[in-house]
Design a protein around this motif. Structure first.
Motif, PDB file in Angstrom:
ATOM      1  N   ALA A  65      -8.304  -5.286  -4.176  1.00  0.00           N
ATOM      2  CA  ALA A  65      -9.335  -4.831  -3.251  1.00  0.00           C
ATOM      3  C   ALA A  65      -9.139  -3.374  -2.880  1.00  0.00           C
ATOM      4  N   ALA A  66     -10.274  -2.707  -2.635  1.00  0.00           N
ATOM      5  CA  ALA A  66     -10.251  -1.332  -2.141  1.00  0.00           C
ATOM      6  C   ALA A  66     -11.443  -1.126  -1.216  1.00  0.00           C
ATOM      7  N   VAL A  67     -11.188  -0.463  -0.103  1.00  0.00           N
ATOM      8  CA  VAL A  67     -12.236  -0.009   0.810  1.00  0.00           C
ATOM      9  C   VAL A  67     -12.003   1.478   0.966  1.00  0.00           C
ATOM     10  N   TYR A  68     -12.993   2.267   0.529  1.00  0.00           N
ATOM     11  CA  TYR A  68     -12.847   3.715   0.533  1.00  0.00           C
ATOM     12  C   TYR A  68     -13.908   4.353   1.409  1.00  0.00           C
ATOM     13  N   LEU A  69     -13.479   5.185   2.350  1.00  0.00           N
ATOM     14  CA  LEU A  69     -14.376   5.971   3.182  1.00  0.00           C
ATOM     15  C   LEU A  69     -14.324   7.409   2.667  1.00  0.00           C
ATOM     16  N   PRO A  70     -15.241   7.792   1.787  1.00  0.00           N
ATOM     17  CA  PRO A  70     -15.157   9.110   1.153  1.00  0.00           C
ATOM     18  C   PRO A  70     -15.273  10.279   2.125  1.00  0.00           C
ATOM     19  N   MET A  71     -16.041  10.126   3.183  1.00  0.00           N
ATOM     20  CA  MET A  71     -16.218  11.221   4.136  1.00  0.00           C
ATOM     21  C   MET A  71     -15.003  11.385   5.048  1.00  0.00           C
ATOM     22  N   ARG A  72     -14.130  10.395   5.077  1.00  0.00           N
ATOM     23  CA  ARG A  72     -12.912  10.468   5.889  1.00  0.00           C
ATOM     24  C   ARG A  72     -11.651  10.473   5.021  1.00  0.00           C
ATOM     25  N   ASP A  73     -11.826  10.412   3.704  1.00  0.00           N
ATOM     26  CA  ASP A  73     -10.723  10.382   2.753  1.00  0.00           C
ATOM     27  C   ASP A  73      -9.701   9.302   3.105  1.00  0.00           C
ATOM     28  N   LYS A  74     -10.213   8.107   3.383  1.00  0.00           N
ATOM     29  CA  LYS A  74      -9.350   6.958   3.681  1.00  0.00           C
ATOM     30  C   LYS A  74      -9.537   5.917   2.592  1.00  0.00           C
ATOM     31  N   LEU A  75      -8.430   5.522   1.967  1.00  0.00           N
ATOM     32  CA  LEU A  75      -8.458   4.490   0.937  1.00  0.00           C
ATOM     33  C   LEU A  75      -7.536   3.349   1.348  1.00  0.00           C
ATOM     34  N   TYR A  76      -8.148   2.245   1.735  1.00  0.00           N
ATOM     35  CA  TYR A  76      -7.402   1.010   2.012  1.00  0.00           C
ATOM     36  C   TYR A  76      -7.365   0.226   0.712  1.00  0.00           C
ATOM     37  N   ALA A  77      -6.224  -0.339   0.383  1.00  0.00           N
ATOM     38  CA  ALA A  77      -6.109  -1.076  -0.873  1.00  0.00           C
ATOM     39  C   ALA A  77      -5.130  -2.219  -0.727  1.00  0.00           C
ATOM     40  N   ALA A  78      -5.305  -3.228  -1.578  1.00  0.00           N
ATOM     41  CA  ALA A  78      -4.382  -4.369  -1.590  1.00  0.00           C
ATOM     42  C   ALA A  78      -4.445  -5.044  -2.949  1.00  0.00           C
ATOM     43  N   GLY A  79      -3.323  -5.622  -3.315  1.00  0.00           N
ATOM     44  CA  GLY A  79      -3.242  -6.481  -4.484  1.00  0.00           C
ATOM     45  C   GLY A  79      -2.596  -7.773  -4.047  1.00  0.00           C
ATOM     46  N   ALA A  80      -3.026  -8.886  -4.597  1.00  0.00           N
ATOM     47  CA  ALA A  80      -2.468 -10.178  -4.208  1.00  0.00           C
ATOM     48  C   ALA A  80      -0.951 -10.171  -4.386  1.00  0.00           C
ATOM     49  N   GLY A  81      -0.254 -10.433  -3.291  1.00  0.00           N
ATOM     50  CA  GLY A  81       1.208 -10.457  -3.309  1.00  0.00           C
ATOM     51  C   GLY A  81       1.868  -9.098  -3.258  1.00  0.00           C
ATOM     52  N   LEU A  82       1.087  -8.026  -3.128  1.00  0.00           N
ATOM     53  CA  LEU A  82       1.635  -6.670  -3.172  1.00  0.00           C
ATOM     54  C   LEU A  82       1.564  -5.927  -1.847  1.00  0.00           C
ATOM     55  N   GLY A  83       0.978  -6.530  -0.828  1.00  0.00           N
ATOM     56  CA  GLY A  83       0.828  -5.853   0.452  1.00  0.00           C
ATOM     57  C   GLY A  83      -0.429  -5.011   0.494  1.00  0.00           C
ATOM     58  N   ALA A  84      -0.640  -4.356   1.630  1.00  0.00           N
ATOM     59  CA  ALA A  84      -1.824  -3.520   1.839  1.00  0.00           C
ATOM     60  C   ALA A  84      -1.386  -2.113   2.197  1.00  0.00           C
ATOM     61  N   THR A  85      -2.224  -1.137   1.843  1.00  0.00           N
ATOM     62  CA  THR A  85      -1.894   0.265   2.101  1.00  0.00           C
ATOM     63  C   THR A  85      -3.113   1.021   2.621  1.00  0.00           C
ATOM     64  N   LEU A  86      -2.833   2.129   3.282  1.00  0.00           N
ATOM     65  CA  LEU A  86      -3.834   3.130   3.628  1.00  0.00           C
ATOM     66  C   LEU A  86      -3.330   4.438   3.044  1.00  0.00           C
ATOM     67  N   ASN A  87      -4.078   4.986   2.091  1.00  0.00           N
ATOM     68  CA  ASN A  87      -3.666   6.209   1.388  1.00  0.00           C
ATOM     69  C   ASN A  87      -2.222   6.102   0.895  1.00  0.00           C
ATOM     70  N   ASP A  88      -1.919   4.966   0.287  1.00  0.00           N
ATOM     71  CA  ASP A  88      -0.620   4.660  -0.342  1.00  0.00           C
ATOM     72  C   ASP A  88       0.522   4.420   0.642  1.00  0.00           C
ATOM     73  N   VAL A  89       0.246   4.357   1.936  1.00  0.00           N
ATOM     74  CA  VAL A  89       1.275   4.056   2.946  1.00  0.00           C
ATOM     75  C   VAL A  89       1.082   2.611   3.391  1.00  0.00           C
TER      76      VAL A  89
END
Length: 180
Positions: A65-89
């Protein structure tokens, strides 16, 4: 988005609000679930709180999954079993269990007296963002304790945010406490 993603993965099916459903997606092992502009009114008004919401389901289970806010340069992402991140953090949801005193993202109608068994909503700090995917991601980030919506939702509305939330340690459910 459809052109780029389907060119990269031609064997994937496609499901989104803006395109006609194709029965062939039911035979695909993997499917893109996309809301290309979540927060349409915000986008039209020229505000910056809208997002691209993209999920991949394998045999009906969301695995990326990815949720990207291009005007705020925020990329939330997750992979099953891999945790979730915001801009790779890495991000984590809060562990708050009590609704009273919580920070809650919800539209005003969710606080109508008839919605609550007690005839009134609990005391919470309410916030709102026009993008449902962004609301889910903000809870995953721990900036809010919870979010709720009483409006109908579809797969493209919640698929990406649901995985991001669960990978950030949150519990997700529909209004009857069933899995999304």
């Amino acid at each position: 988005l459809k052109q780029i993603l389907c060119d990269a993965r031609p064997d994937y099916g496609w499901l989104s609000e803006e395109t006609e459903d194709d029965a062939a997606r039911l035979d695909a092992e993997r499917v893109f679930i996309v809301d290309p502009i979540d927060g349409t009114r915000s986008f039209i008004e020229g505000n910056d709180i809208w997002a691209h919401s993209i999920a991949v389901a394998e045999r009906g289970v969301v695995t990326a999954a990815a949720v990207y806010l291009p005007m705020r340069d925020k990329l939330y992402a997750a992979g099953a079993g891999l945790g979730a991140t915001l801009n790779d953090v890495p991000i984590r949801a809060t562990t708050r269990a009590d609704l009273g005193g919580a920070s809650l993202l919800a539209a005003t109608p969710a606080f109508a007296p008839e919605v609550w068994r007690e005839g009134r909503a609990p005391e919470v700090t309410r916030g709102y963002r026009p993008s449902l995917a962004y609301r889910l991601s903000l809870v995953a980030e721990g900036r809010y304790d919870a979010m709720m919506t009483l409006r109908p939702t579809w797969e493209w509305d919640i698929a990406a945010g649901d995985l991001i939330l669960r990978e950030a340690g949150a519990v997700t459910s529909d209004r009857r406490a069933a899995p999304l």
